[in-house]
Design an enzyme around this catalytic site. Structure first.
Site, PDB file in Angstrom:
ATOM      1  N   MET A 198       6.015 -30.230  -4.348  1.00 47.59           N
ATOM      2  CA  MET A 198       5.092 -29.148  -3.917  1.00 47.59           C
ATOM      3  C   MET A 198       4.994 -28.383  -5.257  1.00 47.59           C
ATOM      4  O   MET A 198       4.683 -27.084  -5.073  1.00 47.59           O
ATOM      5  CB  MET A 198       5.688 -28.321  -2.629  1.00 47.59           C
ATOM      6  CG  MET A 198       5.826 -29.258  -1.484  1.00 47.59           C
ATOM      7  SD  MET A 198       6.028 -28.260  -0.055  1.00 47.59           S
ATOM      8  CE  MET A 198       7.646 -27.379  -0.437  1.00 47.59           C
ATOM      9  N   GLY A 199       5.187 -28.868  -6.511  1.00 47.71           N
ATOM     10  CA  GLY A 199       5.016 -28.000  -7.560  1.00 47.71           C
ATOM     11  C   GLY A 199       5.988 -27.279  -7.847  1.00 47.71           C
ATOM     12  O   GLY A 199       7.151 -27.202  -7.496  1.00 47.71           O
ATOM     13  N   ASN A 200       5.831 -26.392  -8.923  1.00 43.61           N
ATOM     14  CA  ASN A 200       6.715 -25.377  -9.607  1.00 43.61           C
ATOM     15  C   ASN A 200       7.926 -26.169  -9.943  1.00 43.61           C
ATOM     16  O   ASN A 200       9.087 -25.974  -9.585  1.00 43.61           O
ATOM     17  CB  ASN A 200       7.218 -24.314  -8.500  1.00 43.61           C
ATOM     18  CG  ASN A 200       8.182 -23.099  -9.028  1.00 43.61           C
ATOM     19  OD1 ASN A 200       8.070 -22.683 -10.039  1.00 43.61           O
ATOM     20  ND2 ASN A 200       9.165 -22.689  -8.154  1.00 43.61           N
ATOM     21  N   HIS A 211      10.695 -28.416 -11.929  1.00 42.42           N
ATOM     22  CA  HIS A 211      11.740 -28.159 -12.810  1.00 42.42           C
ATOM     23  C   HIS A 211      12.424 -29.703 -13.251  1.00 42.42           C
ATOM     24  O   HIS A 211      11.869 -30.778 -12.930  1.00 42.42           O
ATOM     25  CB  HIS A 211      12.947 -27.453 -12.076  1.00 42.42           C
ATOM     26  CG  HIS A 211      13.037 -27.976 -10.726  1.00 42.42           C
ATOM     27  ND1 HIS A 211      13.800 -29.423 -10.610  1.00 42.42           N
ATOM     28  CD2 HIS A 211      12.888 -27.506  -9.331  1.00 42.42           C
ATOM     29  CE1 HIS A 211      13.902 -29.408  -9.247  1.00 42.42           C
ATOM     30  NE2 HIS A 211      13.350 -28.549  -8.399  1.00 42.42           N
ATOM     31  N   GLY A 231      14.372 -31.398 -12.120  1.00 43.73           N
ATOM     32  CA  GLY A 231      14.831 -32.690 -11.035  1.00 43.73           C
ATOM     33  C   GLY A 231      13.478 -33.371 -10.678  1.00 43.73           C
ATOM     34  O   GLY A 231      13.626 -34.604 -10.688  1.00 43.73           O
ATOM     35  N   HIS A 232      12.189 -32.732 -10.792  1.00 38.18           N
ATOM     36  CA  HIS A 232      11.250 -33.410 -10.524  1.00 38.18           C
ATOM     37  C   HIS A 232      10.692 -34.273 -11.611  1.00 38.18           C
ATOM     38  O   HIS A 232      10.257 -35.412 -11.652  1.00 38.18           O
ATOM     39  CB  HIS A 232       9.847 -32.190 -10.444  1.00 38.18           C
ATOM     40  CG  HIS A 232      10.014 -31.518  -9.247  1.00 38.18           C
ATOM     41  ND1 HIS A 232      10.254 -30.158  -9.427  1.00 38.18           N
ATOM     42  CD2 HIS A 232       9.847 -31.749  -7.995  1.00 38.18           C
ATOM     43  CE1 HIS A 232      10.350 -29.552  -8.025  1.00 38.18           C
ATOM     44  NE2 HIS A 232       9.948 -30.384  -7.099  1.00 38.18           N
ATOM     45  N   GLN A 254       4.805 -27.816   6.939  1.00 36.43           N
ATOM     46  CA  GLN A 254       6.248 -27.922   7.077  1.00 36.43           C
ATOM     47  C   GLN A 254       6.974 -26.813   6.916  1.00 36.43           C
ATOM     48  O   GLN A 254       8.243 -26.503   6.685  1.00 36.43           O
ATOM     49  CB  GLN A 254       7.010 -28.822   5.862  1.00 36.43           C
ATOM     50  CG  GLN A 254       6.551 -28.437   4.587  1.00 36.43           C
ATOM     51  CD  GLN A 254       6.802 -29.789   3.471  1.00 36.43           C
ATOM     52  OE1 GLN A 254       6.408 -30.627   3.270  1.00 36.43           O
ATOM     53  NE2 GLN A 254       7.990 -29.720   2.683  1.00 36.43           N
ATOM     54  N   GLY A 274      13.965 -37.415  -4.322  1.00 44.04           N
ATOM     55  CA  GLY A 274      15.044 -36.643  -4.476  1.00 44.04           C
ATOM     56  C   GLY A 274      16.158 -36.669  -3.581  1.00 44.04           C
ATOM     57  O   GLY A 274      15.852 -36.679  -2.372  1.00 44.04           O
ATOM     58  N   SER A 324      13.176 -25.436  -6.557  1.00 42.12           N
ATOM     59  CA  SER A 324      12.181 -24.452  -6.625  1.00 42.12           C
ATOM     60  C   SER A 324      12.591 -23.183  -6.180  1.00 42.12           C
ATOM     61  O   SER A 324      12.300 -21.979  -6.782  1.00 42.12           O
ATOM     62  CB  SER A 324      10.928 -24.878  -6.231  1.00 42.12           C
ATOM     63  OG  SER A 324      10.523 -26.057  -6.571  1.00 42.12           O
TER      64      SER A 324
HETATM   65  O1  PAF Z   1      10.397 -32.804  -1.313  1.00 39.38           O
HETATM   66  C1  PAF Z   1       9.174 -32.001  -1.133  1.00 39.38           C
HETATM   67  O2  PAF Z   1       8.933 -31.283  -2.418  1.00 39.38           O
HETATM   68  C2  PAF Z   1       8.409 -31.793  -0.041  1.00 39.38           C
HETATM   69  O3  PAF Z   1       9.089 -31.880   1.160  1.00 39.38           O
HETATM   70  C3  PAF Z   1       7.287 -33.277   0.100  1.00 39.38           C
HETATM   71  C4  PAF Z   1       8.033 -34.441  -0.083  1.00 39.38           C
HETATM   72  C5  PAF Z   1       6.507 -33.072  -1.246  1.00 39.38           C
HETATM   73  C6  PAF Z   1       6.219 -32.902   1.110  1.00 39.38           C
HETATM   74  O4  PAF Z   1       5.660 -31.981   1.259  1.00 39.38           O
END
Ligand code: PAF
Length: 281
Positions: A26-28, A30, A32-33, A57, A144, A183
């Site tokens: 979902m961006g932002n 760090h 971990g991503h 969500q 993750g 995030s």
């Molecule tokens: O873990 C997330 O960042 C979100 O839940 C995901 C898997 C990108 C779905 O919007």
């Protein structure tokens, strides 16, 4: 790295990216991503990242509107990390009409723990992940383990719908003081940030107390004690609990911990910020 926003652009770009791995976010971003991207690159296939803040969500009172949108910075980080393609759909690309067809995960998995605190959350996650899988058609996808319940639900969804994608779960990346990167850590004040590792400490405490042959009553007493300790430190805990890793069910009476692998999970609010973490034991 190319960035695309529409389905037509995505489909054209994907022609040159066989056997791709997807890192949904979902961006932002760090570290971990970026570790997810690094794991995807180890597969030696093209890597596609997605950035989409998924309205479905979030409950109406949650942080959808203030969730940080940092696309330019994120795109730079992804390019530097060796990502091949960024798919950053606009709302109208992902949801051109109201999304009335949804993926409804098994309530036994989706209505407990985070799903109990955030009703409908995992339906929103499963729906957007299913949609991202249809759009990107990855051979692999990396998630993750910090979102432990989410990972389990996605694995089940992939199994039950026979989706041709291999799911890879990656260990949580932590700051030097043990705080799981998220995030949402950016919402914490400096004082709260200093306090935030208390959540991980509570999970470690609980793991350390695990009796050789646990009974449900003994575990509930330990969980309640861990919640009281966190509450006394100024947190509002949603849950701190020891569960089976494979289905997040409660540990049965007289079950030796080495019989079923376990995980300690926790979610708690510090001020207005809800943090989650877990520890496999
Ligand atoms: O873990 C997330 O960042 C979100 O839940 C995901 C898997 C990108 C779905 O919007």
């Amino acid at each position: 790295m190319q960035t695309v926003h529409t389905l037509a652009e995505l489909r054209t770009a994907l022609r040159d990216l066989p056997d791709r791995a997807l890192v949904p976010t979902m961006g932002n971003l760090h570290a971990g991503h970026l570790a997810l991207v690094a794991r995807a690159r180890e597969l030696r296939v093209p890597v596609v990242a997605s950035i989409f803040v998924n309205r479905l969500q979030f409950a109406p009172h949650e942080d959808f509107d203030r969730y940080p949108r940092t696309l330019q910075r994120d795109a730079r980080l992804l390019a530097d990390a060796g990502c091949d393609l960024l798919f950053a759909p606009h709302e109208a690309t992902m949801y051109p009409q109201p999304q009335t067809f949804r993926v409804q995960p098994d309530p036994a998995l989706a209505d407990i723990l985070d799903g109990a605190s955030r009703p409908g959350h995992f339906e929103g996650v499963a729906t957007v992940v299913m949609k991202l899988f249809q759009m990107v058609q990855p051979a692999h996808a990396v998630f993750g383990k910090k979102d432990y319940q989410q990972l389990l639900i996605i694995r089940r969804m992939v199994d039950q719908f026979a989706l041709p994608v291999a799911i890879i779960g990656l260990d949580t990346v932590r700051d030097t003081d043990g705080l799981a990167l998220s995030s949402r850590n950016g919402y914490l004040t400096p004082k709260q940030r200093a306090q935030a590792p208390q959540l991980q400490a509570a999970l470690h405490w609980l793991a350390g107390q695990l009796p050789a042959v646990p009974t449900p009553a003994a575990l509930q007493a330990l969980e309640a004690q861990a919640m009281r300790t966190l509450a006394a430190q100024g947190w509002a805990p949603d849950y701190l609990t020891i569960r089976r890793r494979n289905d997040l069910s409660a540990v049965g009476s007289g079950e030796a911990p080495n019989r079923a692998p376990l995980v300690v999970l926790g979610a708690a609010r510090l001020g207005g910020t809800r943090l989650i973490d877990n520890l496999e034991v």
